[in-house]
Design a protein around this motif. Sequence first.
Motif, short mmCIF file in Angstrom:
data_model
loop_
_atom_site.label_atom_id
_atom_site.label_comp_id
_atom_site.label_asym_id
_atom_site.label_seq_id
_atom_site.Cartn_x
_atom_site.Cartn_y
_atom_site.Cartn_z
N TRP A 88 14.53 26.24 23.98
CA TRP A 88 13.68 27.07 24.83
C TRP A 88 14.20 27.03 26.26
O TRP A 88 14.25 25.99 26.88
CB TRP A 88 12.23 26.58 24.78
N LYS A 89 14.54 28.18 26.78
CA LYS A 89 15.16 28.25 28.11
C LYS A 89 14.21 27.83 29.23
O LYS A 89 14.65 27.32 30.24
CB LYS A 89 15.70 29.65 28.34
N PHE A 90 12.92 28.00 29.05
CA PHE A 90 11.96 27.60 30.09
C PHE A 90 11.74 26.09 30.10
O PHE A 90 11.12 25.57 31.02
CB PHE A 90 10.62 28.32 29.89
N LYS A 136 13.03 36.56 21.53
CA LYS A 136 12.76 36.85 22.94
C LYS A 136 13.36 35.78 23.84
O LYS A 136 13.88 36.09 24.91
CB LYS A 136 11.26 37.00 23.18
N ASN A 137 13.34 34.52 23.41
CA ASN A 137 13.95 33.44 24.17
C ASN A 137 15.46 33.65 24.30
O ASN A 137 16.04 33.41 25.37
CB ASN A 137 13.68 32.09 23.49
N ARG A 189 17.04 36.27 24.62
CA ARG A 189 17.34 37.37 25.55
C ARG A 189 17.19 36.94 27.01
O ARG A 189 17.27 37.76 27.91
CB ARG A 189 16.41 38.55 25.29
N SER A 190 17.01 35.62 27.23
CA SER A 190 16.81 35.09 28.59
C SER A 190 18.12 34.71 29.27
O SER A 190 18.10 33.94 30.21
CB SER A 190 15.88 33.87 28.53
N GLY A 191 19.23 35.18 28.77
CA GLY A 191 20.52 34.86 29.38
C GLY A 191 21.65 35.52 28.62
O GLY A 191 21.43 36.17 27.59
N PRO A 235 6.19 31.15 28.77
CA PRO A 235 6.21 32.61 28.63
C PRO A 235 5.24 33.06 27.53
O PRO A 235 4.90 32.28 26.63
CB PRO A 235 7.66 32.91 28.24
#
Length: 175
Positions: A49-51, A168-169, A171-173, A124
């Motif tokens: 998870w990028k967050f 969706k995660n 697509r965060s980079g 998110p």
Amino acid sequence: MSEVVIVNKALSLLGATRVAALSDNSLEAQSANNVYNESLKSILTECAWKFATKRVLLAKVDKKPAWVKNGMKNYFQLPSDLVAIIETSDPNARWEVEGQMILTDADTFGIEYVYFMTDSSKYPAYFIDAFACKLAADMCYELTNSNEKTMTLLELYKGEYLPLAKTKNSRSGSA
């Protein structure tokens, strides 16, 4: 997004009574308190998870292994908030986790990892939806006494909510 909102989202999936606070003296609040942190740790292990990622150089520990295996002779302390290791600073290093440390052949060692991110205001929306479904599945049997409903929620989590959140995660980079 507060923990109460996430719990109420889960309770809604169950068709259960919502709570005003996690300190409520109700079966729903008690059930949420019983599983919330473990459910959160569980979903955090499901993806990078990028967050909820950090990169750190680990502190070397002044300790030697009882014997050297594959040149691994250096211990490094793992972060206390570690949930899952994503990547290391040295892709050629040999390493393995031993208790709360990493044993490696590297002289310096860093990791990128998923940490136990408890600040729900930073989650998110896609993660909240998946987490609420996971939480509902984990509370389900205690609140409904239904194996069938529990299995339905687990299938919904694994088949729809989690894959959508992972997509969706990702697509965060661009990496």
